[in-house]
Write a protein that holds these residues in place. Structure first.
Motif, PDB file in Angstrom:
ATOM      1  N   VAL A 138     -42.668  51.602  14.346  1.00  7.24           N
ATOM      2  CA  VAL A 138     -42.492  52.924  13.733  1.00  7.24           C
ATOM      3  C   VAL A 138     -41.887  53.886  14.753  1.00  7.24           C
ATOM      4  O   VAL A 138     -40.933  54.618  14.447  1.00  7.24           O
ATOM      5  N   PHE A 139     -42.422  53.888  15.972  1.00  9.89           N
ATOM      6  CA  PHE A 139     -41.891  54.767  17.016  1.00  9.89           C
ATOM      7  C   PHE A 139     -40.412  54.487  17.259  1.00  9.89           C
ATOM      8  O   PHE A 139     -39.595  55.412  17.341  1.00  9.89           O
ATOM      9  N   ASN A 140     -40.061  53.211  17.378  1.00 12.37           N
ATOM     10  CA  ASN A 140     -38.659  52.845  17.609  1.00 12.37           C
ATOM     11  C   ASN A 140     -37.777  53.284  16.448  1.00 12.37           C
ATOM     12  O   ASN A 140     -36.651  53.745  16.650  1.00 12.37           O
ATOM     13  N   GLN A 141     -38.274  53.158  15.236  1.00 15.91           N
ATOM     14  CA  GLN A 141     -37.494  53.512  14.051  1.00 15.91           C
ATOM     15  C   GLN A 141     -37.197  55.009  14.019  1.00 15.91           C
ATOM     16  O   GLN A 141     -36.112  55.414  13.629  1.00 15.91           O
ATOM     17  N   TYR A 168     -30.080  40.834   6.476  1.00 14.82           N
ATOM     18  CA  TYR A 168     -31.536  40.899   6.655  1.00 14.82           C
ATOM     19  C   TYR A 168     -31.887  41.632   7.950  1.00 14.82           C
ATOM     20  O   TYR A 168     -32.825  42.430   7.986  1.00 14.82           O
ATOM     21  N   LEU A 169     -31.132  41.351   9.008  1.00 17.28           N
ATOM     22  CA  LEU A 169     -31.374  42.042  10.272  1.00 17.28           C
ATOM     23  C   LEU A 169     -31.061  43.533  10.132  1.00 17.28           C
ATOM     24  O   LEU A 169     -31.805  44.380  10.650  1.00 17.28           O
ATOM     25  N   GLY A 174     -33.233  49.082   9.692  1.00 21.70           N
ATOM     26  CA  GLY A 174     -33.083  50.355   9.002  1.00 21.70           C
ATOM     27  C   GLY A 174     -31.665  50.878   8.997  1.00 21.70           C
ATOM     28  O   GLY A 174     -31.418  52.078   9.120  1.00 21.70           O
ATOM     29  N   MET A 175     -30.706  49.965   8.823  1.00 24.77           N
ATOM     30  CA  MET A 175     -29.297  50.370   8.794  1.00 24.77           C
ATOM     31  C   MET A 175     -28.555  49.534   7.757  1.00 24.77           C
ATOM     32  O   MET A 175     -29.066  48.519   7.291  1.00 24.77           O
ATOM     33  N   THR A 176     -27.359  49.957   7.434  1.00 37.78           N
ATOM     34  CA  THR A 176     -26.552  49.189   6.496  1.00 37.78           C
ATOM     35  C   THR A 176     -25.919  48.008   7.222  1.00 37.78           C
ATOM     36  O   THR A 176     -25.749  48.044   8.445  1.00 37.78           O
ATOM     37  N   PRO A 177     -25.545  46.967   6.480  1.00 39.31           N
ATOM     38  CA  PRO A 177     -24.832  45.848   7.109  1.00 39.31           C
ATOM     39  C   PRO A 177     -23.535  46.299   7.791  1.00 39.31           C
ATOM     40  O   PRO A 177     -23.164  45.763   8.837  1.00 39.31           O
ATOM     41  N   GLU A 178     -22.870  47.300   7.222  1.00 40.12           N
ATOM     42  CA  GLU A 178     -21.629  47.803   7.806  1.00 40.12           C
ATOM     43  C   GLU A 178     -21.893  48.444   9.178  1.00 40.12           C
ATOM     44  O   GLU A 178     -21.131  48.253  10.121  1.00 40.12           O
ATOM     45  N   THR A 179     -22.979  49.203   9.275  1.00 39.11           N
ATOM     46  CA  THR A 179     -23.339  49.821  10.556  1.00 39.11           C
ATOM     47  C   THR A 179     -23.661  48.745  11.586  1.00 39.11           C
ATOM     48  O   THR A 179     -23.210  48.820  12.739  1.00 39.11           O
ATOM     49  N   LEU A 180     -24.409  47.735  11.179  1.00 40.87           N
ATOM     50  CA  LEU A 180     -24.731  46.642  12.102  1.00 40.87           C
ATOM     51  C   LEU A 180     -23.458  45.944  12.568  1.00 40.87           C
ATOM     52  O   LEU A 180     -23.301  45.674  13.760  1.00 40.87           O
ATOM     53  N   SER A 181     -22.546  45.683  11.655  1.00 40.53           N
ATOM     54  CA  SER A 181     -21.282  45.027  12.034  1.00 40.53           C
ATOM     55  C   SER A 181     -20.490  45.883  13.006  1.00 40.53           C
ATOM     56  O   SER A 181     -19.914  45.369  13.977  1.00 40.53           O
ATOM     57  N   ARG A 182     -20.451  47.193  12.759  1.00 44.22           N
ATOM     58  CA  ARG A 182     -19.723  48.107  13.643  1.00 44.22           C
ATOM     59  C   ARG A 182     -20.340  48.106  15.045  1.00 44.22           C
ATOM     60  O   ARG A 182     -19.633  47.982  16.044  1.00 44.22           O
ATOM     61  N   ILE A 183     -21.673  48.188  15.116  1.00 46.35           N
ATOM     62  CA  ILE A 183     -22.366  48.186  16.403  1.00 46.35           C
ATOM     63  C   ILE A 183     -22.119  46.851  17.115  1.00 46.35           C
ATOM     64  O   ILE A 183     -21.846  46.809  18.315  1.00 46.35           O
ATOM     65  N   ARG A 184     -22.230  45.786  16.354  1.00 45.88           N
ATOM     66  CA  ARG A 184     -22.073  44.438  16.932  1.00 45.88           C
ATOM     67  C   ARG A 184     -20.663  44.247  17.513  1.00 45.88           C
ATOM     68  O   ARG A 184     -20.493  43.733  18.605  1.00 45.88           O
ATOM     69  N   SER A 185     -19.638  44.665  16.754  1.00 42.11           N
ATOM     70  CA  SER A 185     -18.266  44.496  17.240  1.00 42.11           C
ATOM     71  C   SER A 185     -18.006  45.400  18.451  1.00 42.11           C
ATOM     72  O   SER A 185     -17.293  45.020  19.374  1.00 42.11           O
TER      73      SER A 185
END
Length: 189
Positions: A138-141, A168-169, A174-185
């Protein structure tokens, strides 16, 4: 010492004799990929230690699915509110891979205190560790940015990024798949 006894010994700081008694209450269980360990609204009648494999804890909402956690080797898994307080399960728990579990039934769990005199102390430690894990999540979120949450999960459980569908990750973080992809790239460039 079996894998389960070893884990119980280190996780709960239980003596070897009591570890053997506790481990004897667990039964090996296997789940095929896609099989459900538990569905929401069912009675949560078991607590399991994940020996091998991955399970996804999630809820289906009217407009989306939300992944609460991915349980992997070395974790316990159950719907804790359902297991301890006998509420209908909130979470669906489904195997993402073939899974090997060591499972104790609710009925057997209630007998542990009769077999192990110090069980109340060990159980408090177990529930305390569950609570601290929840507090940290919760704190991290609420305090970390999306990039920081990604980086923390990547550092702590890198293998999930090769074994679990990214949507799923993303949900778990707590983010969209698009945000995760952007961060990952961005991290990979």
């Amino acid at each position: 010492m079996t894998e389960l006894e070893h884990y119980l010994h280190h996780y709960f700081s239980i003596g070897l004799h009591d570890c053997k008694k506790l481990a004897a209450l667990f039964q090996e269980e296997k789940l095929a990929k896609g099989e459900f360990f538990l569905k929401s609204q069912q009675q949560s009648n078991k607590l399991s230690f994940v020996a091998h494999g991955l399970l996804r804890l999630f809820v289906v909402l009217p407009d989306k699915e939300v992944t609460q956690w991915i349980a992997n080797s070395g974790n316990f898994v159950t719907d804790l509110s359902g297991f301890l307080f006998r509420n209908p399960a909130r979470w669906n728990i489904q195997a993402l891979t073939e899974v090997t579990l060591y499972t104790i039934s609710h009925e057997q769990y209630l007998k542990v205190g009769d077999l192990i005199p110090k069980w109340n102390e060990f159980e408090k430690l177990f529930i305390g560790k569950c609570f601290v894990t929840l507090e940290n999540r919760v704190f991290n979120q609420i305090s970390l940015s999306a990039e920081e949450r990604y980086q923390l999960l990547f550092e702590q459980q890198r293998e999930l990024f090769h074994q679990v569908p990214l949507q799923y990750l993303a949900s778990m973080l707590g983010m969209t798949p698009e945000t995760l992809s952007r961060i990952r790239s961005k991290k990979n460039s």
